[in-house]
Motif scaffolding. Structure first.
Motif, PDB file in Angstrom:
ATOM      1  N   TYR A   7       0.831  -1.192   0.000  1.00  0.00           N
ATOM      2  CA  TYR A   7       0.000   0.000   0.000  1.00  0.00           C
ATOM      3  C   TYR A   7       0.870   1.249   0.000  1.00  0.00           C
ATOM      4  O   TYR A   7       1.935   1.285   0.615  1.00  0.00           O
ATOM      5  CB  TYR A   7      -0.913   0.027   1.240  1.00  0.00           C
ATOM      6  CG  TYR A   7      -2.060  -0.952   1.183  1.00  0.00           C
ATOM      7  CD1 TYR A   7      -1.883  -2.288   1.548  1.00  0.00           C
ATOM      8  CD2 TYR A   7      -3.319  -0.546   0.765  1.00  0.00           C
ATOM      9  CE1 TYR A   7      -2.939  -3.190   1.508  1.00  0.00           C
ATOM     10  CE2 TYR A   7      -4.386  -1.441   0.717  1.00  0.00           C
ATOM     11  CZ  TYR A   7      -4.176  -2.747   1.089  1.00  0.00           C
ATOM     12  OH  TYR A   7      -5.230  -3.636   1.037  1.00  0.00           O
ATOM     13  N   GLN A  59       0.622   5.336   0.972  1.00  0.00           N
ATOM     14  CA  GLN A  59      -0.191   6.319   1.677  1.00  0.00           C
ATOM     15  C   GLN A  59       0.466   7.688   1.545  1.00  0.00           C
ATOM     16  O   GLN A  59       1.508   7.959   2.144  1.00  0.00           O
ATOM     17  CB  GLN A  59      -0.355   5.946   3.149  1.00  0.00           C
ATOM     18  CG  GLN A  59      -1.323   6.854   3.896  1.00  0.00           C
ATOM     19  CD  GLN A  59      -1.535   6.433   5.334  1.00  0.00           C
ATOM     20  OE1 GLN A  59      -0.671   5.828   5.950  1.00  0.00           O
ATOM     21  NE2 GLN A  59      -2.692   6.754   5.890  1.00  0.00           N
ATOM     22  N   GLY A  91      -1.864  12.629   4.502  1.00  0.00           N
ATOM     23  CA  GLY A  91      -3.255  13.018   4.727  1.00  0.00           C
ATOM     24  C   GLY A  91      -4.276  12.200   3.961  1.00  0.00           C
ATOM     25  O   GLY A  91      -5.468  12.529   3.980  1.00  0.00           O
ATOM     26  N   ARG A 148      -5.750   8.158   2.461  1.00  0.00           N
ATOM     27  CA  ARG A 148      -5.921   6.763   2.871  1.00  0.00           C
ATOM     28  C   ARG A 148      -4.881   5.879   2.191  1.00  0.00           C
ATOM     29  O   ARG A 148      -4.403   6.200   1.099  1.00  0.00           O
ATOM     30  CB  ARG A 148      -7.333   6.290   2.509  1.00  0.00           C
ATOM     31  CG  ARG A 148      -7.565   6.060   1.018  1.00  0.00           C
ATOM     32  CD  ARG A 148      -9.030   5.804   0.710  1.00  0.00           C
ATOM     33  NE  ARG A 148      -9.829   7.012   0.748  1.00  0.00           N
ATOM     34  CZ  ARG A 148     -11.157   7.035   0.772  1.00  0.00           C
ATOM     35  NH1 ARG A 148     -11.827   5.892   0.768  1.00  0.00           N
ATOM     36  NH2 ARG A 148     -11.819   8.161   0.803  1.00  0.00           N
ATOM     37  N   PRO A 149      -4.518   4.749   2.788  1.00  0.00           N
ATOM     38  CA  PRO A 149      -3.653   3.780   2.097  1.00  0.00           C
ATOM     39  C   PRO A 149      -4.357   3.242   0.856  1.00  0.00           C
ATOM     40  O   PRO A 149      -5.544   2.917   0.888  1.00  0.00           O
ATOM     41  CB  PRO A 149      -3.453   2.671   3.138  1.00  0.00           C
ATOM     42  CG  PRO A 149      -3.774   3.303   4.454  1.00  0.00           C
ATOM     43  CD  PRO A 149      -4.840   4.311   4.162  1.00  0.00           C
ATOM     44  N   LEU A 173      -3.905   0.420  -2.396  1.00  0.00           N
ATOM     45  CA  LEU A 173      -3.166  -0.725  -2.928  1.00  0.00           C
ATOM     46  C   LEU A 173      -2.445  -0.327  -4.217  1.00  0.00           C
ATOM     47  O   LEU A 173      -3.039   0.277  -5.111  1.00  0.00           O
ATOM     48  CB  LEU A 173      -4.132  -1.862  -3.234  1.00  0.00           C
ATOM     49  CG  LEU A 173      -3.492  -3.115  -3.823  1.00  0.00           C
ATOM     50  CD1 LEU A 173      -2.801  -3.907  -2.726  1.00  0.00           C
ATOM     51  CD2 LEU A 173      -4.538  -3.973  -4.520  1.00  0.00           C
ATOM     52  N   PHE A 227       3.535   0.644   2.874  1.00  0.00           N
ATOM     53  CA  PHE A 227       3.327  -0.438   3.831  1.00  0.00           C
ATOM     54  C   PHE A 227       3.261  -1.770   3.106  1.00  0.00           C
ATOM     55  O   PHE A 227       2.564  -1.900   2.094  1.00  0.00           O
ATOM     56  CB  PHE A 227       2.000  -0.261   4.575  1.00  0.00           C
ATOM     57  CG  PHE A 227       1.955   0.905   5.507  1.00  0.00           C
ATOM     58  CD1 PHE A 227       1.377   2.107   5.114  1.00  0.00           C
ATOM     59  CD2 PHE A 227       2.480   0.812   6.786  1.00  0.00           C
ATOM     60  CE1 PHE A 227       1.337   3.184   5.976  1.00  0.00           C
ATOM     61  CE2 PHE A 227       2.432   1.886   7.657  1.00  0.00           C
ATOM     62  CZ  PHE A 227       1.856   3.071   7.245  1.00  0.00           C
ATOM     63  N   PHE A 281       0.524  -5.954   8.998  1.00  0.00           N
ATOM     64  CA  PHE A 281       1.235  -4.889   8.312  1.00  0.00           C
ATOM     65  C   PHE A 281       2.637  -4.693   8.869  1.00  0.00           C
ATOM     66  O   PHE A 281       2.884  -4.868  10.073  1.00  0.00           O
ATOM     67  CB  PHE A 281       0.473  -3.569   8.450  1.00  0.00           C
ATOM     68  CG  PHE A 281      -0.705  -3.461   7.528  1.00  0.00           C
ATOM     69  CD1 PHE A 281      -1.956  -3.891   7.931  1.00  0.00           C
ATOM     70  CD2 PHE A 281      -0.558  -2.911   6.259  1.00  0.00           C
ATOM     71  CE1 PHE A 281      -3.053  -3.794   7.082  1.00  0.00           C
ATOM     72  CE2 PHE A 281      -1.650  -2.816   5.406  1.00  0.00           C
ATOM     73  CZ  PHE A 281      -2.895  -3.257   5.810  1.00  0.00           C
ATOM     74  N   THR A 283       5.716  -1.820   9.519  1.00  0.00           N
ATOM     75  CA  THR A 283       5.632  -0.528  10.195  1.00  0.00           C
ATOM     76  C   THR A 283       5.781   0.662   9.253  1.00  0.00           C
ATOM     77  O   THR A 283       5.694   1.798   9.696  1.00  0.00           O
ATOM     78  CB  THR A 283       6.680  -0.424  11.312  1.00  0.00           C
ATOM     79  OG1 THR A 283       7.952  -0.792  10.777  1.00  0.00           O
ATOM     80  CG2 THR A 283       6.336  -1.342  12.472  1.00  0.00           C
TER      81      THR A 283
END
Lengths: 113, 112
Positions: free
Chosen positions: B36, B38, B41, B43-44, B46, B89, B102, B104
């Motif tokens: 993912y 991100q 600000g 959203r993650p 894919l 991520f 996930f 870190t």
């Protein structure tokens, strides 16, 4: 196109208050998830749900509860908010019980004073 | 349960260079590995995923490799651009229950 929405982008609450965070998805997904995101800790799973009225604890369920009365809606509840619950909360949903992509909501930045 | 480790935590590259982010996992039953992105600000989202029956997958400038024997998988971004700057991520899923574990996160900065 999958759409996952969360009830608030920003929320400020006081210690001891009951807090409700709501997540809605429009893709008829079976699985829904609540994560909290903190710097350096990544995404940690709080609770998830396979189906209506079903819930499973994730890695950090203490201090939280959840409710799933309808398939499209998954609520995270902080019974008595504490300052250490200040965080970004992300909801996600996915379509099957097997390995499948999770789609995230925009997140709620919760501050507990 | 599953444990996913991700390195490095921060990465700076010059525009046009390649970036590599590595993750290891502990449970050999894991069979799905998404990545993912991100942006600040947001959203993650894919960007690419790989399943355990495949060793490599490419999508334009992004590729993911999986080594099941060593239990590690990597994200490769070639010809990096400033818009690649974000937190990335990795995750691993055993499939049963679709729970994701996930890493870190890696904060990637592409310097123009």
């Amino acid at each position: 196109d999958v759409k996952v929405t969360q009830s608030s982008r920003y929320l400020v609450k006081r210690t001891g208050e009951k807090v409700f965070l709501e997540c809605v998805q429009d893709m008829d997904h079976e699985n829904m998830f609540w994560y909290r995101q903190d710097p350096g800790l990544g995404l940690r799973l709080i609770y998830f749900s396979y189906d209506v009225k079903m819930k499973e604890k994730g890695d950090i369920p203490e201090g939280y509860s959840v409710s799933r009365e309808k398939k499209e809606r998954f609520s995270l509840i902080l019974e008595s908010a504490s300052t250490n619950q200040t965080s970004m909360y992300l909801c996600a949903s996915s379509g099957t019980r097997g390995a499948d992509t999770q789609y995230f909501g925009p997140g709620t930045r919760l501050t507990v004073l | 349960g599953e444990n996913v480790e991700q390195h490095p935590s921060t990465l700076s590259v010059q525009e046009g260079d390649s970036a590599v982010i590595k993750c290891t996992y502990s449970d050999s039953a894991s069979n799905y590995f998404p990545w993912y992105k991100q942006e600040l600000g947001k959203r993650p989202q894919l960007i690419i995923d790989i399943r355990s029956n495949v060793g490599e997958k490419k999508d334009q400038r992004i590729a993911v490799t999986l080594n099941k024997t060593a239990k590690h998988f990597s994200l490769h971004i070639t010809e990096t651009q400033p818009e690649d700057s974000a937190v990335y991520f990795c995750a691993a899923s055993i499939g049963t229950g679709n729970q994701f574990y996930f890493g870190t996160g890696t904060s990637l900065t592409v310097i123009p």
